[in-house]
Design a protein around this motif. Structure first.
Motif, PDB file in Angstrom:
ATOM      1  N   LYS A   1      47.219  43.514  32.276  1.00 59.01           N
ATOM      2  CA  LYS A   1      46.809  44.168  31.015  1.00 59.01           C
ATOM      3  C   LYS A   1      46.755  45.702  30.993  1.00 59.01           C
ATOM      4  O   LYS A   1      46.116  46.293  30.101  1.00 59.01           O
ATOM      5  N   LYS A   2      47.317  46.322  32.143  1.00 58.18           N
ATOM      6  CA  LYS A   2      47.478  47.939  32.233  1.00 58.18           C
ATOM      7  C   LYS A   2      46.014  48.470  32.244  1.00 58.18           C
ATOM      8  O   LYS A   2      45.969  49.628  32.319  1.00 58.18           O
ATOM      9  N   ASN A   3      45.293  47.676  33.055  1.00 55.38           N
ATOM     10  CA  ASN A   3      43.935  48.188  33.334  1.00 55.38           C
ATOM     11  C   ASN A   3      43.982  48.636  34.847  1.00 55.38           C
ATOM     12  O   ASN A   3      43.539  47.637  35.573  1.00 55.38           O
ATOM     13  N   TYR A   4      44.679  49.738  35.013  1.00 54.71           N
ATOM     14  CA  TYR A   4      44.978  50.161  36.579  1.00 54.71           C
ATOM     15  C   TYR A   4      43.793  50.343  37.438  1.00 54.71           C
ATOM     16  O   TYR A   4      43.911  49.941  38.484  1.00 54.71           O
ATOM     17  N   ALA A   5      42.728  50.685  36.740  1.00 60.70           N
ATOM     18  CA  ALA A   5      41.661  51.167  37.858  1.00 60.70           C
ATOM     19  C   ALA A   5      41.082  49.942  37.979  1.00 60.70           C
ATOM     20  O   ALA A   5      40.382  49.743  39.400  1.00 60.70           O
ATOM     21  N   GLU A   6      40.978  49.039  37.145  1.00 62.11           N
ATOM     22  CA  GLU A   6      40.198  47.835  37.422  1.00 62.11           C
ATOM     23  C   GLU A   6      41.011  47.081  38.401  1.00 62.11           C
ATOM     24  O   GLU A   6      40.488  46.431  39.280  1.00 62.11           O
ATOM     25  N   ALA A   7      42.398  47.000  38.471  1.00 57.93           N
ATOM     26  CA  ALA A   7      43.313  46.318  39.184  1.00 57.93           C
ATOM     27  C   ALA A   7      42.952  47.115  40.475  1.00 57.93           C
ATOM     28  O   ALA A   7      42.982  46.231  41.539  1.00 57.93           O
ATOM     29  N   TYR A   8      43.084  48.132  40.856  1.00 52.97           N
ATOM     30  CA  TYR A   8      42.851  48.965  41.984  1.00 52.97           C
ATOM     31  C   TYR A   8      41.325  48.370  42.669  1.00 52.97           C
ATOM     32  O   TYR A   8      41.280  48.315  43.997  1.00 52.97           O
ATOM     33  N   TYR A   9      40.517  48.359  41.584  1.00 52.70           N
ATOM     34  CA  TYR A   9      39.086  47.995  42.325  1.00 52.70           C
ATOM     35  C   TYR A   9      39.028  46.560  42.764  1.00 52.70           C
ATOM     36  O   TYR A   9      38.700  46.561  44.222  1.00 52.70           O
ATOM     37  N   TYR A  10      39.678  45.757  42.314  1.00 53.23           N
ATOM     38  CA  TYR A  10      39.849  44.229  42.690  1.00 53.23           C
ATOM     39  C   TYR A  10      40.833  44.150  43.842  1.00 53.23           C
ATOM     40  O   TYR A  10      40.465  43.592  44.758  1.00 53.23           O
ATOM     41  N   GLN A  11      41.756  44.866  44.060  1.00 50.08           N
ATOM     42  CA  GLN A  11      42.764  44.957  44.790  1.00 50.08           C
ATOM     43  C   GLN A  11      42.239  45.406  46.329  1.00 50.08           C
ATOM     44  O   GLN A  11      42.285  44.922  47.612  1.00 50.08           O
ATOM     45  N   THR A  12      41.333  46.421  46.084  1.00 46.48           N
ATOM     46  CA  THR A  12      40.739  47.114  47.313  1.00 46.48           C
ATOM     47  C   THR A  12      39.604  45.949  47.895  1.00 46.48           C
ATOM     48  O   THR A  12      39.582  45.848  49.050  1.00 46.48           O
ATOM     49  N   ARG A  13      38.803  45.367  47.006  1.00 49.62           N
ATOM     50  CA  ARG A  13      37.680  44.393  47.257  1.00 49.62           C
ATOM     51  C   ARG A  13      38.666  43.239  47.982  1.00 49.62           C
ATOM     52  O   ARG A  13      37.919  42.740  49.051  1.00 49.62           O
ATOM     53  N   ASN A  14      39.845  42.670  47.492  1.00 50.78           N
ATOM     54  CA  ASN A  14      40.453  41.857  48.190  1.00 50.78           C
ATOM     55  C   ASN A  14      40.682  42.120  49.452  1.00 50.78           C
ATOM     56  O   ASN A  14      40.784  41.395  50.427  1.00 50.78           O
ATOM     57  N   ALA A  15      41.402  43.435  49.583  1.00 50.21           N
ATOM     58  CA  ALA A  15      41.685  43.931  50.941  1.00 50.21           C
ATOM     59  C   ALA A  15      40.602  43.811  52.052  1.00 50.21           C
ATOM     60  O   ALA A  15      40.743  43.367  53.089  1.00 50.21           O
ATOM     61  N   ASP A  16      39.503  44.347  51.464  1.00 43.08           N
ATOM     62  CA  ASP A  16      38.335  44.450  52.597  1.00 43.08           C
ATOM     63  C   ASP A  16      37.860  43.097  53.052  1.00 43.08           C
ATOM     64  O   ASP A  16      37.459  42.734  53.986  1.00 43.08           O
ATOM     65  N   LEU A  17      37.783  42.174  51.888  1.00 43.68           N
ATOM     66  CA  LEU A  17      37.562  40.827  52.201  1.00 43.68           C
ATOM     67  C   LEU A  17      38.643  39.998  53.013  1.00 43.68           C
ATOM     68  O   LEU A  17      38.059  39.476  54.018  1.00 43.68           O
ATOM     69  N   SER A  18      39.621  40.375  52.765  1.00 42.17           N
ATOM     70  CA  SER A  18      40.818  39.615  53.334  1.00 42.17           C
ATOM     71  C   SER A  18      40.612  40.056  55.056  1.00 42.17           C
ATOM     72  O   SER A  18      40.768  39.350  56.036  1.00 42.17           O
TER      73      SER A  18
ATOM     74  N   LEU B   1      32.022  34.747  50.802  1.00 48.88           N
ATOM     75  CA  LEU B   1      32.722  35.383  51.877  1.00 48.88           C
ATOM     76  C   LEU B   1      33.592  34.098  52.318  1.00 48.88           C
ATOM     77  O   LEU B   1      33.333  33.442  53.328  1.00 48.88           O
ATOM     78  N   ASN B   2      34.744  33.784  51.583  1.00 43.55           N
ATOM     79  CA  ASN B   2      35.509  32.676  52.046  1.00 43.55           C
ATOM     80  C   ASN B   2      36.936  33.081  51.251  1.00 43.55           C
ATOM     81  O   ASN B   2      36.903  34.174  50.518  1.00 43.55           O
TER      82      ASN B   2
END
Length: 387
Positions: free
Chosen positions: A167-184, A149-150
């Motif tokens: 690397k064109k793994n868009y589903a994985e990119a979306y997953y991490y981007q969503t987690r990043n937005a929530d954490l941010s 949590l930092n």
């Protein structure tokens, strides 16, 4: 030596924050050059830091050199990889140098530390070394354990999303981007609350400080006012003493002058005419008639008026004044008669005002004051007060 390296590191950190990476490269090179010179000419350097106390612990020197070189390599790798507009034709050279310094950094003892891995991952990302960067992030996450949590973990999530997208793994990119937005958002809310508490604490502390300062200022103002009042009182007392003393001195001086005036007063026309003088009777006749007929009361009395009245020339009148009136000019002679008469009136008619006396003898009040002061040393008012 140590002060130089520390100063360069601080400047590099500031330049990195400003993204002025092209200015970091020469500073990193200066650190490496100075470390090489230091290692070759140790006796030329003073032991001015606890980190350089190799005289007692020689191994400290080697650790210091390894640590400082590794940091400089990391700075150089980051600068070469993040420079947006390298000189034309040197793009590939910048890429090669970035990888060279990154390799040196990775293989150093310091490069294996947790802080070093966090620092170098962004360089791996900038060089497109996504697999290496993800491996570095895996290592960093293991060392972070549950402490996610930092802001560091938010950077990792954002970097993983970027790597997955490249690397064109868009589903994985979306997953991490969503987690990043929530954490941010969580971090932002937490930061806002933390800042609110911090601002409230600072505001309360500032209020207390202002209150203390206001009390101190009030006490200081009161002290200054007290001193000012005391000083004014002392000045007032001193001025009063000086004023009354001067007034007493002036009064005494005026009394002496009035006594001398009264003792020595004798109308100039009554003074004996010097023996052998020419035409004394003519001058006496003129003088008596000017006095007895009050010709002097005429404020517009002119020399020619007297000449016409007594049938003499202006030249003869000037000769008579020069011989029988102590060389006074005609205006001076008439004013002397007016002043004598004013003196008599001031002394003998105490109820008559000075303005009335001035008009009676052919003066304005201001002219009487000026002429009287000039001749007798006191004003008409002072003369009357000291009779």
């Amino acid at each position: 030596m140590d002060a130089f390296v520390v100063a360069c590191k601080r400047k590099i950190n500031a330049l990195n924050g400003l993204q002025r990476y092209n200015e970091v490269i020469p500073l990193g090179q200066r650190i490496l050059d100075r470390l090489d010179h230091f290692e070759s000419h140790i006796k030329d350097y003073a032991e001015d830091s606890y980190r350089l106390s190799w005289s007692e612990h020689p191994s400290d020197r080697d650790r210091y050199l390894d640590f400082s070189r590794a940091q400089a390599w990391g700075f150089m790798a980051t600068a070469y990889s993040h420079t947006k507009n390298p000189p034309k034709g040197e793009e590939s050279s910048y890429l090669s140098l970035a990888k060279k310094y990154l390799s040196l950094y990775d293989n150093s003892g310091y490069g294996k530390t947790f802080a070093a891995r966090r620092f170098i991952a962004s360089t791996q990302m900038a060089l497109g070394m996504y697999d290496e960067a993800l491996a570095t992030y895996d290592e960093v996450e293991r060392r972070m354990a549950a402490d996610t949590l930092n802001e560091d973990y938010a950077i990792i999530l954002r970097s993983r999303a970027i790597a997955a997208r490249e690397k064109k793994n868009y589903a994985e990119a979306y997953y991490y981007q969503t987690r990043n937005a929530d954490l941010s958002k969580i971090l932002s809310d937490s930061l806002i609350k933390g800042k609110a508490h911090d601002y409230a604490a600072r505001y309360h502390a500032q209020e207390q400080q202002l209150e203390i300062q206001e009390k101190q200022a009030e006490a200081k103002r009161s002290h200054i006012i007290s001193l000012a009042v005391a000083a004014i009182a002392l000045l007032a007392v001193a001025f009063a003493v000086y004023f009354f003393r001067q007034k007493r001195i002036v009064s005494e001086k005026n009394r002496v002058l009035v006594r001398l005036i009264n003792e020595q007063q004798m109308p100039e026309s009554a003074q004996p005419v010097p023996a052998g003088s020419s035409e004394p009777s003519i001058f006496n006749d003129i003088d008596q008639k000017i006095r007895n007929e009050h010709l002097y009361k005429n404020v517009n009395l002119q020399r020619q008026d007297v000449c016409d009245r007594f049938g003499i020339s202006r030249h003869n009148l000037n000769d008579l004044l020069a011989e029988h009136a102590d060389g006074l000019s005609f205006p001076q002679y008439i004013n002397s008669i007016r002043l004598e008469e004013a003196l008599h009136l001031l002394r003998d008619e105490p109820t008559k005002t000075i303005s009335a006396i001035a008009a009676e003898v052919g003066f304005t009040p201001a002219n009487l004051r000026e002429q009287f002061k000039r001749k007798y040393g006191v004003t008409p008012g002072e003369y009357r007060q000291n009779l």
